[in-house]
Design an enzyme around this catalytic site. Structure first.
Site, PDB file in Angstrom:
ATOM      1  N   LYS A 179      81.029  75.446 -12.494  1.00  0.00           N
ATOM      2  CA  LYS A 179      81.613  76.787 -12.070  1.00  0.00           C
ATOM      3  C   LYS A 179      81.143  77.891 -12.873  1.00  0.00           C
ATOM      4  O   LYS A 179      81.040  79.137 -12.501  1.00  0.00           O
ATOM      5  CB  LYS A 179      83.187  76.621 -12.275  1.00  0.00           C
ATOM      6  CG  LYS A 179      83.761  75.752 -10.960  1.00  0.00           C
ATOM      7  CD  LYS A 179      85.385  75.983 -11.502  1.00  0.00           C
ATOM      8  CE  LYS A 179      85.962  74.597 -10.753  1.00  0.00           C
ATOM      9  NZ  LYS A 179      87.119  74.193 -11.152  1.00  0.00           N
ATOM     10  N   ARG A 187      80.093  61.595 -11.335  1.00  0.00           N
ATOM     11  CA  ARG A 187      80.100  62.829 -10.606  1.00  0.00           C
ATOM     12  C   ARG A 187      78.754  62.938  -9.652  1.00  0.00           C
ATOM     13  O   ARG A 187      77.568  62.038 -10.024  1.00  0.00           O
ATOM     14  CB  ARG A 187      79.694  63.856 -11.692  1.00  0.00           C
ATOM     15  CG  ARG A 187      81.168  63.992 -12.708  1.00  0.00           C
ATOM     16  CD  ARG A 187      80.490  65.123 -13.644  1.00  0.00           C
ATOM     17  NE  ARG A 187      80.634  66.648 -13.173  1.00  0.00           N
ATOM     18  CZ  ARG A 187      81.843  67.230 -13.505  1.00  0.00           C
ATOM     19  NH1 ARG A 187      82.901  66.517 -13.629  1.00  0.00           N
ATOM     20  NH2 ARG A 187      81.888  68.558 -12.867  1.00  0.00           N
ATOM     21  N   GLU A 212      91.684  72.263 -10.391  1.00  0.00           N
ATOM     22  CA  GLU A 212      92.146  73.522 -11.139  1.00  0.00           C
ATOM     23  C   GLU A 212      91.783  74.925 -10.378  1.00  0.00           C
ATOM     24  O   GLU A 212      90.702  75.111 -10.000  1.00  0.00           O
ATOM     25  CB  GLU A 212      91.493  73.650 -12.648  1.00  0.00           C
ATOM     26  CG  GLU A 212      92.393  74.693 -13.379  1.00  0.00           C
ATOM     27  CD  GLU A 212      91.613  74.899 -14.666  1.00  0.00           C
ATOM     28  OE1 GLU A 212      90.917  74.037 -15.166  1.00  0.00           O
ATOM     29  OE2 GLU A 212      92.098  75.804 -15.297  1.00  0.00           O
TER      30      GLU A 212
HETATM   31  P1  ATP Z   1      83.346  72.172 -12.980  1.00  0.00           P
HETATM   32  O1  ATP Z   1      83.135  71.061 -14.171  1.00  0.00           O
HETATM   33  O2  ATP Z   1      82.493  72.348 -11.889  1.00  0.00           O
HETATM   34  O3  ATP Z   1      84.049  73.448 -13.554  1.00  0.00           O
HETATM   35  P2  ATP Z   1      85.931  71.033 -12.864  1.00  0.00           P
HETATM   36  O4  ATP Z   1      85.922  69.362 -12.855  1.00  0.00           O
HETATM   37  O5  ATP Z   1      86.335  71.646 -13.849  1.00  0.00           O
HETATM   38  O6  ATP Z   1      84.394  71.329 -12.171  1.00  0.00           O
HETATM   39  P3  ATP Z   1      88.130  70.555 -11.368  1.00  0.00           P
HETATM   40  O7  ATP Z   1      88.705  71.832 -10.106  1.00  0.00           O
HETATM   41  O8  ATP Z   1      88.976  70.437 -12.408  1.00  0.00           O
HETATM   42  O9  ATP Z   1      86.848  71.194 -11.400  1.00  0.00           O
HETATM   43  O10 ATP Z   1      87.912  69.223 -10.204  1.00  0.00           O
HETATM   44  C1  ATP Z   1      88.941  69.010  -9.446  1.00  0.00           C
HETATM   45  C2  ATP Z   1      88.424  67.337  -9.221  1.00  0.00           C
HETATM   46  O11 ATP Z   1      86.965  67.345  -8.645  1.00  0.00           O
HETATM   47  C3  ATP Z   1      88.370  66.533 -10.379  1.00  0.00           C
HETATM   48  O12 ATP Z   1      89.053  65.428 -10.269  1.00  0.00           O
HETATM   49  C4  ATP Z   1      86.943  66.397 -10.881  1.00  0.00           C
HETATM   50  O13 ATP Z   1      86.766  65.368 -11.387  1.00  0.00           O
HETATM   51  C5  ATP Z   1      86.249  66.507  -9.491  1.00  0.00           C
HETATM   52  N1  ATP Z   1      84.938  66.887  -9.607  1.00  0.00           N
HETATM   53  C6  ATP Z   1      84.418  68.011 -10.011  1.00  0.00           C
HETATM   54  N2  ATP Z   1      83.032  68.204 -10.137  1.00  0.00           N
HETATM   55  C7  ATP Z   1      82.639  66.990  -9.539  1.00  0.00           C
HETATM   56  C8  ATP Z   1      81.359  66.469  -9.180  1.00  0.00           C
HETATM   57  N3  ATP Z   1      80.252  67.214  -9.435  1.00  0.00           N
HETATM   58  N4  ATP Z   1      81.293  65.206  -8.660  1.00  0.00           N
HETATM   59  C9  ATP Z   1      82.582  64.722  -8.315  1.00  0.00           C
HETATM   60  N5  ATP Z   1      83.761  65.132  -8.404  1.00  0.00           N
HETATM   61  C10 ATP Z   1      83.843  66.139  -9.296  1.00  0.00           C
HETATM   62 MG    MG Z   2      88.268  70.510 -14.839  1.00  0.00          MG
END
Ligand code: ATP
Ligand code: MG
Length: 626
Positions: free
Chosen positions: A338, A328, A90
């Protein structure tokens, strides 16, 4: 790092050599082992210099699934690869090291199975998304060494490109009586959703006639309502509101949001929800394996239901994409969310998203991490469904293992103390030579002058030595001063030292032995226990060096709802004025060195100016956190 492909008679196996460790992967087997188990196979090694992977992939359960699908021909479709994955960020912030895991998993599998991986921006929430984030995410994925291009075709996508299709499919669901417009207040909706363990209550609008829902939905699109007045929800089954899985209690698929979107502008005032958009985007792009983190496991039944329903309606052909989840990445001594990272930036605890202490990929890049080290790290941590904390030292170790064989060596004095060679003539100099890399003679040699006044580290002199101290100590009534080798230079003997009025040692005096120069025949006549680094005072490059350390003192700074800001490491940045080996003034942004005995350093990519580099410590030579 050397990558080899070994062709066995009965199977294929990929082996990687990184430092002294060899890693290998055969189909169905993983070997983490010692060099000799593979070495005697070396006659069958054919070098594959074109192999793009920084490391050989280890088998993991996701690769097992892909292997099984390939064997079964699950995704055989004319003219299309059998493996298509996607990385779907995102665009609402900067990518962090957790995302690197997901990038390596998705792009790595596509690469290793001759498939492709799409970069798709999940941009369905106009309020939080910006072009700036889109740009930096693209830049970061490329920097990590991955590409969404294949066969001259770019697979760069935006969920917002599918807004019209998503809308049409929602009309279809409404017409089929599988979705309805809910006009409850937000409060009532929350109340009626029930709780974990308590079933929800059907909305009074659940049985609204499809024609009525459709008319309202069209008016929603036309902008006739305010934010929150109506939403569209799906009914998967008659008793969905009683589902033990809260995600299945009539999930919302559309909401009204009068907001400007960074790509579609003001064309829309209704936006599809993530859970609705994601499976449809996957299907529209012919994704085969939709790989995501474990928190989406509970969303999978809706994912499957939606794609089955829409393919029954003729929107997609079988096989539709399938979702698989992995755990994760959590790293000790860091926060990863974030929201918390944004707090560090907004409250100016760090200098920005690219502050070298941040776990963002722009931060790690500026800190001096290489893409190869991050790929190596992701390979080492593997992929599984087990939730675990990975120790920060694993990331640092991957960096050391990546940089050790390739970083040129240089001398640096970080906490300078003057060393005066009393018996060396004023104004003269002798050129000394050292290898650029002690184990790689092909990298050549470097040279620097030995002169009367040198800089050494303050810790290389002790007025009253402790036991086992082999560096400079002054003469005493019954003993001469200690003898120490100035690395790649001469043997010197301490003759005294000077103090200022406050009692601080400000200079150390030595005599040098003319016939002791390193690399000359006489050098071996001297046996000394201490060797230290030094630079000529007249020739040294004065430079700002930023000594970075971990941002938090607590291994789990935000565990159990703790206030992570209480765990901040006050010494995570120390700035010193250092004296560096001559020549380092020519270092340009992103040039990396091993400053002998101190660690790995990089010319800062933001603040360095031509002829005046500023160095960041990437990491120390050894793990000092044990
Ligand atoms: P955050 O929770 O840190 O804001 P997010 O999951 O909202 O991160 P996205 O931009 O939606 O961030 O994530 C893009 C991809 O990265 C998704 O498929 C998510 O599952 C993966 N992702 C995010 N954080 C991790 C992590 N700590 N380990 C592995 N994959 C991750
Ligand atoms: Mg997300």
């Amino acid at each position: 790092m050397i990558i080899h492909q070994i062709g066995f008679i009965w199977k294929r196996c990929t082996v990687v050599q990184s430092n002294n460790l060899w890693y290998g992967r055969g189909v169905g087997t993983v070997k983490w082992g010692l060099p000799y188990s593979f070495k005697h196979l070396s006659m069958s090694i054919e070098k594959n210099s074109a192999a793009p992977a920084a490391t050989a992939p280890s088998s993991n359960f996701l690769r097992g699934i892909v292997d099984a699908d390939l064997a079964a021909g699950t995704h055989d479709r004319p003219g299309m690869p059998s493996v298509i994955t996607r990385f779907p960020p995102e665009p609402n912030g900067y990518l962090h090291i957790g995302h690197a895991k997901s990038i390596c998993v998705n792009f790595g599998i596509a690469r290793d199975y001759n498939g492709r991986c799409h970069l798709r921006f999940d941009d369905t929430n106009p309020a939080k998304e910006e072009q700036e984030y889109v740009d930096t995410i693209m830049d970061t994925v490329k920097w990590l060494g991955f590409s969404w291009e294949q066969g001259g075709e770019e697979y760069l996508h935006y969920a917002s490109d599918y807004f019209e299709q998503l809308y049409q499919m929602a009309e279809y669901l409404i017409n089929q009586g599988l979705a309805y417009v809910d006009s409850q207040s937000a409060d009532d909706m929350a109340k009626n959703r029930g709780n974990f363990g308590t079933p929800g209550t059907n909305s009074p609008f659940r049985d609204r006639a499809p024609a009525e829902s459709l008319a309202i939905f069209r008016d929603m699109r036309a902008g006739k309502y305010k934010d929150g007045e109506h939403i569209v929800r799906v009914k998967m089954a008659d008793d969905s509101m009683a589902s033990p899985n809260m995600n299945l209690r009539d999930p919302a698929i559309y909401r009204i949001r009068h907001a400007h979107h960074h790509r579609t502008g003001d064309a829309w005032c209704i936006y599809p929800m993530y859970d609705y958009t994601h499976p449809i985007s996957d299907a529209l792009e012919n994704i085969t394996h939709s790989l995501c983190t474990l928190e989406f496991a509970d969303h999978r039944p809706f994912y499957d239901w939606l794609l089955e329903t829409l393919s029954a309606g003729g929107f997609f052909t079988q096989p539709v994409p399938r979702q698989f989840e992995f755990s994760r990445l959590n790293l000790t001594y860091l926060v990863m969310s974030k929201r918390k990272l944004r707090q560090l930036v907004d409250e100016k605890i760090v200098s920005g998203w690219d502050d070298p202490r941040m776990p963002t990929l722009v931060g790690l890049r500026r800190r001096g991490y290489t893409p190869e080290s991050i790929q190596l790290f992701c390979e080492r941590i593997g992929v599984s469904k087990a939730d675990a904390w990975i120790d920060m030292s694993t990331l640092e170790g991957s960096l050391r293992d990546d940089l050790d064989p390739k970083a040129p060596r240089a001398a640096a004095v970080l906490r300078p103390l003057k060393l005066i060679v009393d018996n060396f003539p004023e104004g003269e100099s002798i050129e000394c030579t050292a290898p650029v890399h002690p184990h790689h003679p092909e990298m050549g040699t470097r040279s620097f002058p030995f002169t009367k006044e040198l800089w050494i580290e303050q810790e290389d002199f002790m007025e009253t030595p402790v036991k086992g101290y082999f560096r400079f100590t002054p003469p005493t009534a019954d003993k001469p001063g200690s003898r120490v080798r100035l690395k790649y230079g001469f043997i010197t003997e301490c003759t005294g030292f000077d103090k200022d009025a406050d009692g601080n040692v400000i200079a150390v005096h030595v005599n040098y032995f003319e016939d002791s120069k390193s690399g000359t025949p006489g050098a071996d006549n001297y046996k000394v226990k201490g060797t230290i680094t030094w630079v000529s005072a007249a020739h040294a490059v004065e430079a700002e060096v930023r000594l970075y350390d971990r941002l938090f003192l607590d291994a789990n700074p935000d565990a159990g709802g703790k206030d992570f800001k209480l765990a901040l490491n006050p010494n995570a940045l120390e700035t010193v004025t250092a004296y560096l080996e001559p020549g380092l003034e020519n270092a340009v942004a992103d040039d990396r060195f091993q400053f002998e005995r101190h660690g790995y350093f990089v010319a800062d990519r933001v603040d360095s100016t031509p002829g005046k580099p500023i160095f960041n410590r990437v990491t120390t030579l050894k793990d000092s956190w044990k």
